[in-house]
Design a protein around this motif. Structure first.
Motif, PDB file in Angstrom:
ATOM      1  N   ALA A  23      41.794  39.379  41.319  1.00 12.40           N
ATOM      2  CA  ALA A  23      41.090  38.108  41.484  1.00 12.40           C
ATOM      3  C   ALA A  23      39.891  38.018  40.555  1.00 12.40           C
ATOM      4  N   ASN A  24      39.117  39.092  40.462  1.00 14.21           N
ATOM      5  CA  ASN A  24      37.945  39.076  39.592  1.00 14.21           C
ATOM      6  C   ASN A  24      38.342  38.922  38.124  1.00 14.21           C
ATOM      7  N   ILE A  25      39.373  39.635  37.712  1.00 19.29           N
ATOM      8  CA  ILE A  25      39.834  39.530  36.329  1.00 19.29           C
ATOM      9  C   ILE A  25      40.393  38.138  36.057  1.00 19.29           C
ATOM     10  N   GLY A  26      41.183  37.617  37.003  1.00 22.16           N
ATOM     11  CA  GLY A  26      41.768  36.294  36.829  1.00 22.16           C
ATOM     12  C   GLY A  26      40.726  35.197  36.730  1.00 22.16           C
ATOM     13  N   VAL A  27      39.715  35.262  37.607  1.00 19.13           N
ATOM     14  CA  VAL A  27      38.653  34.259  37.564  1.00 19.13           C
ATOM     15  C   VAL A  27      37.893  34.338  36.247  1.00 19.13           C
ATOM     16  N   PHE A  28      37.601  35.558  35.803  1.00 24.82           N
ATOM     17  CA  PHE A  28      36.877  35.710  34.540  1.00 24.82           C
ATOM     18  C   PHE A  28      37.669  35.123  33.374  1.00 24.82           C
ATOM     19  N   LEU A  29      38.954  35.399  33.331  1.00 29.29           N
ATOM     20  CA  LEU A  29      39.781  34.872  32.244  1.00 29.29           C
ATOM     21  C   LEU A  29      39.842  33.350  32.279  1.00 29.29           C
TER      22      LEU A  29
END
Length: 247
Positions: A23-29
């Motif tokens: 989730a954190n990686i997806g939101v950042f991207l």
């Protein structure tokens, strides 16, 4: 120095820990392209980050939650996800998937509240999962103080990995946050030290009932301060590349 792994894999798949990392990686991207423009990224942070001055005006309350899934750059993101990956699985193993989810969110919200109290007039947007992850680290310290953590030490051109007990690594990290908090004006930009300190303390406090239910000191005696699983064994193996002798 910073941790790169522990020696204590969890006894079951840490689905929540993995989901939080994704989730954190997806939101950042999803908003990373906005970082090419200072104006666009600041507008984005104004809507979704935690801005203490805005909260003091009665606005931006949602930032306490949404800011936990935002990061200011690749190194910020990767550093936080590494800490979550190392310490989250064992905490989820003991708390269960639902319990760990609630614990993580509570630690993150509490860390944001501590940050707000420390600088209620600050106009600086605050982002990052580090407050919640600090809570995970605080709980880990209480449950598994003697767990082995491999630390990468870099001294100019010397790189060395050494295993140390978790209480040393986490104790040093916490001391650095307290020192940084007293040495930095709370309304300045940079590291939100008091959010880290608050998240760590809240995580430890929230884990205390579980520790007592597991037996308190008797749990330490039973597990010797380690997660109740066999330690992972890491070793360097010989390469399969054939050696070529010089003529």
């Amino acid at each position: 120095m910073f941790p790169i792994r522990d020696h204590n894999p969890s006894g079951r798949t840490p689905f929540v820990t993995y989901a939080l990392i994704v989730a954190n990686i997806g939101v950042f991207l999803s908003y990373w392209p906005l970082m090419q423009s200072d104006q666009q990224i600041m507008r984005f942070y104004f809507d979704w980050a935690l801005i203490p001055a805005l909260v003091s005006e009665g606005q931006g309350w949602g930032g306490f939650l949404t800011s936990m899934f935002l990061h200011g750059g690749w190194m910020h993101l990767l550093g936080n996800m590494l800490f979550l990956f190392i310490f989250g699985d064992n905490m989820e193993d003991e708390m269960g998937h639902v319990g760990f989810t609630l614990f993580y969110l509570a630690a993150g919200l509490g860390a944001g509240l501590i940050h707000y109290v420390s600088a209620p007039g600050s106009p600086v947007p605050t982002v990052g999962a580090s407050g919640a992850i600090a809570g995970v680290m605080g709980g880990y310290l209480l449950l598994f103080p003697k767990a082995k953590v491999d630390i990468l030490i870099i001294l100019v051109i010397i790189f060395r990995i050494i295993p140390i007990p978790a209480w040393i690594m986490l104790g040093l990290w916490f001391a650095m946050q307290v020192f940084g908090g007293f040495g930095t004006a709370p309304d300045e930009g940079g590291v939100a030290y008091w959010a880290h300190v608050g998240g760590f303390a809240i995580g430890l406090a929230l884990t205390l009932p579980l520790w007592l239910r597991l037996g308190g000191p008797a749990f330490w005696n039973r597990t010797e301060g380690h997660p109740p699983h066999p330690d992972a064994k890491y070793r360097l193996t010989r390469t399969n590349v054939p050696k070529v002798n010089r003529k």
